[in-house]
Enzyme design. Structure first.
Site, PDB file in Angstrom:
ATOM      1  N   HIS A  89      69.517  74.108  33.800  1.00 49.36           N
ATOM      2  CA  HIS A  89      68.976  74.182  32.446  1.00 49.36           C
ATOM      3  C   HIS A  89      69.785  73.259  31.538  1.00 49.36           C
ATOM      4  O   HIS A  89      70.998  73.107  31.724  1.00 49.36           O
ATOM      5  CB  HIS A  89      69.037  75.617  31.924  1.00 49.36           C
TER       6      HIS A  89
ATOM      7  N   HIS B 221      71.837  75.490  40.524  1.00 48.46           N
ATOM      8  CA  HIS B 221      71.929  76.811  41.134  1.00 48.46           C
ATOM      9  C   HIS B 221      70.582  77.231  41.708  1.00 48.46           C
ATOM     10  O   HIS B 221      69.536  76.695  41.355  1.00 48.46           O
ATOM     11  CB  HIS B 221      72.397  77.857  40.113  1.00 48.46           C
TER      12      HIS B 221
ATOM     13  N   ARG C 226      63.733  71.522  37.832  1.00 47.65           N
ATOM     14  CA  ARG C 226      63.818  71.776  39.274  1.00 47.65           C
ATOM     15  C   ARG C 226      64.090  70.469  40.013  1.00 47.65           C
ATOM     16  O   ARG C 226      63.508  69.437  39.688  1.00 47.65           O
ATOM     17  CB  ARG C 226      62.514  72.370  39.809  1.00 47.65           C
TER      18      ARG C 226
END
Length: 311
Positions: A94, A168, A188
């Site tokens: 993010h 992650h 992503r």
């Protein structure tokens, strides 16, 4: 002044399951539900109903800001999200505050996760082994995910901090509660070649990932709490950074007390009882206004707490 119960909203996900219903008795349908939006006020998206007020969280924030205190953000700065990872989530990150505001017109999204359930031998992937962004890009394009991503064993009860920019994925077999800044922005880089019900793959964002990627990033994400007590309540403080969020776990067995000056969200992770006379039970989420003082806890239950302070 009192505490307010929130009505959750749900999203089906390609990696979701049925544990919200099975573990918490939530009325979320029979599909593959991956996300339970417990306390959110995203513009044009999930905006939880504050039961008993006929207002959503964002409406309450705009009309009764005194319940939240004065904050430097135009929206409520944090949110609570429950995730049932029946399959692994995508390999993702993010953006930070500066990049998110300039490019996406939203808040940045550091986050932390409470692991509410984890099957035996579950792993999580946090950070990476690349020495620089060029090496990360090459390994990603070559599909060398096993070598690239750092793996850690995960157990029920763990707590992990994930700053903006940390790559992650949450592995299959876990249920997590995510506390984050109030944003819904994810980049992503790998999604295990999965397709949705229409046969489409989800969008990948390698270039944006490289823009905000922490590099190098080999820091252990798991946090050990500071522990205190008040009466029969054990208080575990995991994270407290002004302008980001604060995260606590409160385990009460009998009559205890807990207080914060700031507003907070409470998720009842287990048990039942009362908070200042309000009945509570496993699976419920509450908005707790600021400056309520010391709250009396009665019963045997565990609360996961997310809060925010400017300074």
């Amino acid at each position: 002044m009192r505490i307010y119960k929130l009505k959750p909203e749900f999203r089906e996900k390609i990696w979701g399951g049925h544990k919200f219903r099975d573990i918490y008795g939530m009325d979320c349908g029979n599909g593959l539900v991956g996300e339970g939006w417990l306390a959110s006020s995203l513009p044009g998206k999930e905006d939880n109903l504050v039961i008993g007020t006929e207002m959503t969280l964002s409406e309450l924030y705009n009309q009764h800001n005194e319940l939240f205190g004065t904050h430097s953000t135009e929206v409520i700065p944090i949110k609570f999200l429950l995730a049932d990872c029946n399959q692994s989530t995508s390999v993702q990150l993010h953006p930070n505050e500066k990049y998110a505001r300039e490019i996406e017109n939203c808040l940045g999204k550091p986050e932390c996760v409470f692991f509410l359930d984890a099957e035996p031998k579950t792993i999580g992937m946090y950070g990476h082994n690349a020495l620089n962004k060029e090496q990360f890009k090459k390994m990603a394009l070559d599909g060398e995910w096993e070598k690239l991503l750092r793996k850690y064993p995960v157990e029920k009860g763990d707590f992990a901090y994930i700053p903006a920019g940390r790559i992650h994925t949450t592995w299959e077999g876990t249920v997590i509660l995510e506390l984050s800044r109030n944003a819904d922005i994810t980049y992503r880089v790998y999604d295990f070649d999965r397709v949705d019900a229409n046969g489409n793959k989800r969008q990948l964002d390698l270039e944006k990932t490289l823009d905000v990627l922490i590099c190098p990033d080999n820091e252990n994400p798991f946090v050990q709490p500071q522990i205190a007590s008040d009466g029969d309540a054990m208080i575990f403080k995991y994270h407290d950074i002004p302008g980001e969020f604060s995260a606590y776990k409160v385990v009460n067995n009998g009559i205890g007390y807990f207080s914060l000056n700031e507003f907070a969200y409470y998720f009842i992770a287990d048990g039942s009882g009362h908070i200042d006379g309000t009945p509570i039970k496993k699976g419920e989420t509450f908005f707790v206004p600021c400056k309520l003082g010391k709250l009396k806890l009665e019963g045997d239950f565990t609360i996961l707490v997310g809060s925010y302070r400017d300074k």
